[in-house]
Design an enzyme around this catalytic site. Structure first.
Site, PDB file in Angstrom:
ATOM      1  N   CYS A   1       3.850  -6.142  10.073  1.00  0.00           N
ATOM      2  CA  CYS A   1       2.521  -5.954   9.504  1.00  0.00           C
ATOM      3  C   CYS A   1       1.836  -7.005   8.766  1.00  0.00           C
ATOM      4  O   CYS A   1       2.394  -7.930   8.389  1.00  0.00           O
ATOM      5  CB  CYS A   1       2.620  -4.771   8.435  1.00  0.00           C
ATOM      6  SG  CYS A   1       0.882  -3.934   8.240  1.00  0.00           S
TER       7      CYS A   1
ATOM      8  N   ASP B   1       6.846   4.706   2.162  1.00  0.00           N
ATOM      9  CA  ASP B   1       6.998   3.405   1.325  1.00  0.00           C
ATOM     10  C   ASP B   1       6.958   3.738  -0.192  1.00  0.00           C
ATOM     11  O   ASP B   1       6.819   4.748  -0.436  1.00  0.00           O
ATOM     12  CB  ASP B   1       5.313   2.747   1.729  1.00  0.00           C
ATOM     13  CG  ASP B   1       5.434   1.041   1.596  1.00  0.00           C
ATOM     14  OD1 ASP B   1       6.292   0.569   0.729  1.00  0.00           O
ATOM     15  OD2 ASP B   1       4.462   0.611   1.793  1.00  0.00           O
TER      16      ASP B   1
END
Length: 204
Positions: free
Chosen positions: A7, A128
């Site tokens: 990412c 997360d």
């Protein structure tokens, strides 16, 4: 096989690196106050250079649905990732207007967050520790209460990837863990992907 997402790509050098080592996904951050933010025009150019076998994920935080749809329709991303407090009503409306898979990031502080994830209408949930790219992990033991496929993010790197794979995630999402001095590091990307693939082969 465990899916891998790299990412926070911002440069053509980042794209060259992922093209060489072939993760399943890359992420473009469309959140203007984040350090990995990329302008949609720039992301469009990078997407054209990306290996077509690698899916591009557009990451948004509490963005207006019209804006997400507008960027999506430009052909920049294959998947939409929501990283804010977007609820099931938001996801339903977005799905009505855009025919792309939707990932929903869930911040994990307690077992209540795991229950919330179970009720999500997203195609895939991503666990997360909060806003991505911080390099911090959360209490992975909480994931024992979750029985659906999931992505794991937050603080992943070459040192803890083997431990992360013991949780049998559908995928791993890494950003700062493959960077040096705030920039994507080709050798770290290579090593991270190699370690995941090696563990997958051992577990076949």
């Amino acid at each position: 096989m465990t899916q891998i997402k790299i990412c926070g790509l911002k440069t053509i050098e980042d794209v060259d690196a992922v093209n060489e080592f072939n993760p399943d996904y890359i992420g473009f951050i469309f959140v203007s106050d984040r350090k990995r933010y990329i302008e949609p025009d720039k992301a469009y150019e990078l997407k054209k250079a990306l290996n077509p076998s690698i899916k591009a994920v557009g990451v948004f935080i509490n963005e207006e649905i019209d804006k997400v749809v507008e960027i999506s329709e430009r052909g920049i991303m294959d998947v939409i990732q929501l990283h804010g407090t977007e609820d099931n009503d938001y996801i339903s409306e977005l799905r009505r207007r855009v025919n792309k898979p939707i990932f929903k990031a869930i911040r994990v502080d307690s077992s209540e967050d795991i229950k919330k994830a179970s009720a999500s209408l997203a195609d895939t949930v991503l666990f997360d520790c909060g806003i991505g790219g911080t390099g911090k992990t959360f209490d992975w033991s909480l994931l024992s209460e979750f029985n659906k496929p999931f992505f794991l993010a937050g603080g992943l790197n070459c040192d803890n990837v083997s431990e992360a794979l013991k949780l049998s995630p559908m995928g791993l999402d890494v950003s700062s863990g493959v960077e040096t001095d705030g920039k994507k590091d080709k050798e770290k990307i290579k090593r991270f992907i190699s370690l995941v693939r090696k563990e997958d082969l051992k577990n076949d």
